[in-house]
Design a protein around this motif. Structure first.
Motif, PDB file in Angstrom:
ATOM      1  N   SER A   1      82.118  46.223  34.777  1.00 22.32           N
ATOM      2  CA  SER A   1      80.951  47.329  34.571  1.00 22.32           C
ATOM      3  C   SER A   1      82.207  48.387  34.336  1.00 22.32           C
ATOM      4  N   PHE A   2      81.753  50.150  33.656  1.00 21.85           N
ATOM      5  CA  PHE A   2      82.983  51.351  33.730  1.00 21.85           C
ATOM      6  C   PHE A   2      83.705  51.950  35.002  1.00 21.85           C
ATOM      7  N   ALA A   3      82.996  51.548  36.015  1.00 16.98           N
ATOM      8  CA  ALA A   3      83.050  51.939  36.871  1.00 16.98           C
ATOM      9  C   ALA A   3      84.177  51.325  37.341  1.00 16.98           C
ATOM     10  N   ASP A   4      84.327  49.983  37.208  1.00 13.77           N
ATOM     11  CA  ASP A   4      85.820  49.062  37.438  1.00 13.77           C
ATOM     12  C   ASP A   4      86.560  49.003  36.741  1.00 13.77           C
ATOM     13  N   TYR A   5      86.494  49.342  35.969  1.00 10.69           N
ATOM     14  CA  TYR A   5      87.335  49.233  34.299  1.00 10.69           C
ATOM     15  C   TYR A   5      87.903  50.604  34.501  1.00 10.69           C
TER      16      TYR A   5
ATOM     17  N   ARG B   1      82.460  54.658  43.427  1.00  9.59           N
ATOM     18  CA  ARG B   1      81.804  53.505  42.561  1.00  9.59           C
ATOM     19  C   ARG B   1      80.341  53.416  42.487  1.00  9.59           C
ATOM     20  N   ARG B   2      79.878  54.101  44.336  1.00  9.78           N
ATOM     21  CA  ARG B   2      78.376  53.638  43.900  1.00  9.78           C
ATOM     22  C   ARG B   2      77.608  54.784  43.194  1.00  9.78           C
TER      23      ARG B   2
ATOM     24  N   ILE C   1      77.811  57.966  33.855  1.00  7.79           N
ATOM     25  CA  ILE C   1      79.062  57.853  33.475  1.00  7.79           C
ATOM     26  C   ILE C   1      78.700  58.532  31.561  1.00  7.79           C
ATOM     27  N   LEU C   2      77.488  57.020  31.081  1.00  9.28           N
ATOM     28  CA  LEU C   2      77.358  57.712  30.370  1.00  9.28           C
ATOM     29  C   LEU C   2      76.263  58.326  29.684  1.00  9.28           C
ATOM     30  N   GLY C   3      75.399  58.850  30.612  1.00  8.02           N
ATOM     31  CA  GLY C   3      74.546  60.228  30.603  1.00  8.02           C
ATOM     32  C   GLY C   3      75.045  61.447  31.081  1.00  8.02           C
ATOM     33  N   SER C   4      76.526  60.839  31.565  1.00  3.87           N
ATOM     34  CA  SER C   4      77.353  61.985  31.312  1.00  3.87           C
ATOM     35  C   SER C   4      78.189  62.209  30.299  1.00  3.87           C
TER      36      SER C   4
END
Length: 56
Positions: free
Chosen positions: A2-6, A14-15, A22-25
């Motif tokens: 996921s992007f949070a992991d990246y 992360r939660r 992230i993509l919506g922002s």
């Protein structure tokens, strides 16, 4: 992955920052930028002929 992991986010961040958030922002920021640029051209805040002129 996921992007949070990246991005190396762990725990409550992360939660909070899910892939959809992230993509919506990012999509929201791009839409806001496109809207501002559109209105800047529409109201004459940016002169396209000045940007295109070859004589500086």
């Amino acid at each position: 992955m996921s992007f949070a992991d990246y991005l190396g986010m762990r725990g409550w961040t992360r939660r909070l920052f899910t892939d959809q958030m992230i993509l919506g922002s990012l999509l929201g920021l791009v839409l806001l930028l496109v809207t501002v640029v559109f209105f800047a051209f529409a109201f004459g805040w940016i002169d396209p002929f000045y940007l295109h002129s070859t004589s500086h």
